[in-house]
Design an enzyme around this catalytic site. Sequence first.
Site, PDB file in Angstrom:
ATOM      1  N   SER A 152      -4.715   9.639  30.717  1.00  0.00           N
ATOM      2  CA  SER A 152      -4.605  10.282  29.409  1.00  0.00           C
ATOM      3  C   SER A 152      -3.645  11.461  29.451  1.00  0.00           C
ATOM      4  O   SER A 152      -3.610  12.217  30.434  1.00  0.00           O
ATOM      5  CB  SER A 152      -5.994  10.769  28.989  1.00  0.00           C
ATOM      6  OG  SER A 152      -5.893  11.687  27.932  1.00  0.00           O
ATOM      7  N   GLU A 154      -4.161  14.033  28.004  1.00  0.00           N
ATOM      8  CA  GLU A 154      -5.008  15.234  28.094  1.00  0.00           C
ATOM      9  C   GLU A 154      -4.945  15.852  29.490  1.00  0.00           C
ATOM     10  O   GLU A 154      -5.229  17.043  29.655  1.00  0.00           O
ATOM     11  CB  GLU A 154      -6.457  14.881  27.758  1.00  0.00           C
ATOM     12  CG  GLU A 154      -6.725  14.702  26.279  1.00  0.00           C
ATOM     13  CD  GLU A 154      -6.570  15.996  25.486  1.00  0.00           C
ATOM     14  OE1 GLU A 154      -7.270  16.963  25.791  1.00  0.00           O
ATOM     15  OE2 GLU A 154      -5.733  16.037  24.569  1.00  0.00           O
ATOM     16  N   TYR A 175     -13.536  16.273  29.917  1.00  0.00           N
ATOM     17  CA  TYR A 175     -12.960  14.929  29.807  1.00  0.00           C
ATOM     18  C   TYR A 175     -11.652  14.856  30.602  1.00  0.00           C
ATOM     19  O   TYR A 175     -11.435  13.937  31.404  1.00  0.00           O
ATOM     20  CB  TYR A 175     -12.705  14.591  28.337  1.00  0.00           C
ATOM     21  CG  TYR A 175     -11.844  13.365  28.132  1.00  0.00           C
ATOM     22  CD1 TYR A 175     -12.377  12.086  28.233  1.00  0.00           C
ATOM     23  CD2 TYR A 175     -10.473  13.490  27.848  1.00  0.00           C
ATOM     24  CE1 TYR A 175     -11.587  10.964  28.057  1.00  0.00           C
ATOM     25  CE2 TYR A 175      -9.677  12.380  27.667  1.00  0.00           C
ATOM     26  CZ  TYR A 175     -10.237  11.111  27.782  1.00  0.00           C
ATOM     27  OH  TYR A 175      -9.439   9.998  27.607  1.00  0.00           O
TER      28      TYR A 175
END
Length: 473
Positions: A152, A154, A175
């Site tokens: 990801s 992120e 996460y």
Amino acid sequence: MASDRSESTGDSNGDRRKVALITGITGQDGSYLTEFLLDKGYEVHGLIRRSSNFNTQRVNHIYIDPHNVHKARMKLHYADLTDASSLRRWIDTIQPDEVYNLAAQSHVAVSFEIPDYTADVVATGALRLLEAVRSHISATGRSNIRYYQAGSSEMFGSTPPPQSESTPFHPRSPYAVSKCAAHWYTVNYREAYGIFACNGILFNHESPRRGENFVTRKITRAVGRIKIGLQSKLFLGNLQASRDWGFAGDYVEAMWMMLQQEKPDDYVVATEESHTVEEFLEEAFGYVGLKWSDHVVIDKRYFRPTEVDNLKGDSSKARKVLGWKPKVGFKQLVKMMVDEDVELAKREKVLVDAGYLAKASLPKVEVRTCFQLQNSCGNVSANDKKVVYRLIVVYQADVNAVVHGEASPGVCVCSVEDIKRVFPSLVFSDKKYPTCHPDLPGFLCPVMPSLIGQYSTWANVHQNTLYFFPVTM
Ligand SMILES: C[C@H]1O[C@H](OP(=O)(O)OP(=O)(O)OC[C@H]2O[C@@H](n3cnc4c(=O)[nH]c(N)nc43)[C@H](O)[C@@H]2O)[C@@H](O)[C@@H](O)C1=O
């Protein structure tokens, strides 16, 4: 639900089909990847979690009764990334050629609420699956098996854009930290055991199948409902965050391409264009002729303890090595999502108008004037020209869900028009229940927060009751 691969792994020419195993098959990406692989002739097995509600809506259109073994090329099996034995058992049974690990607790904000669980599924879950692949290879000698790990953007967190494969990670949520661990487990299993394992570092990818609590879908759902008159307000957090948003259907092709290469590697997948949440609002509301600022209310509860401000990918490696590029641009993506959600809202409206949805989600509503409240503003005359009347709704969570498109109990102040939209069956009599002054601005009158504080503490304020309060101008 369960079956093994031996029943149906050949095509009509007798050639052996490729077999894929997907975790997270019921999610947005899982459903697009399944369609993509079935089109390529694969047999697709999906691992699904047990839930007391059916959670297979996104793949129901693909599912064919498994008793029809020649047609049922998608099969679902119960397993869980937190259960290592189930992963090893299904890999042994299915003997996949390709394993796609797409399952996750994928909501960044929620990962602050359930960090332990997020790490267990996202980080240790990936490790369990890699270990199941490794031990399966070691037991069977099936070393051609290929593994895809859903990474990801992120993971880049606060590292400034543009972000590429060589950009350092600085994760900003449980996460994102967990995704970094999964990324490095994948690299480690590739280096330690020679497994063909790839990380796809995918930037945000959206679609009409996106979960409704991710910001893009939350916006387009609200646009549909506002356009059709089922909702008036949309509560959001940080509008200045910028994301590189692509179309999920394009991104699953990149996943597959990674596993078709000669050598395993890691790739960034992105459109290379970044837009703020505010720009997404502008585009989505503008597309149906609405102004987002008439409807959006900022709610602090949607701000995150640590935010990722700016993501914009550099996907030149994927474009050069894989030959991948996105087909759907930003405007087209927004249009596709809004079009679908306007249609969805129209279908909801049919149910509301027929009384079905209202029956299920709206409690009975009583209407009172403030004069009926003990110790209230009874000394203000309804005929006093200096006084205008605001409508206050004291509501339960389910009514709130309709008023705001959110779900938390409390007190809200809205215009009569909002109330009429939400409770079409209510009869408003000007004589008995004076309506708002037509010049009264917007949704929240500046004087109202103090009124809310004052009145919501009253013991005799009832839930599901509409109250008129006078406001001195
Ligand atoms: C690549 C990555 O992509 C996704 O993660 P995300 O970027 O956090 O996605 P999102 O849609 O939840 O937030 C985007 C931005 O929008 C802001 N924002 C404002 N107001 C609301 C709001 O009301 N709700 C939400 N959800 N976000 C809001 C929020 O603060 C953030 O800055 C996941 O698929 C993840 O699994 C993944 O891997």
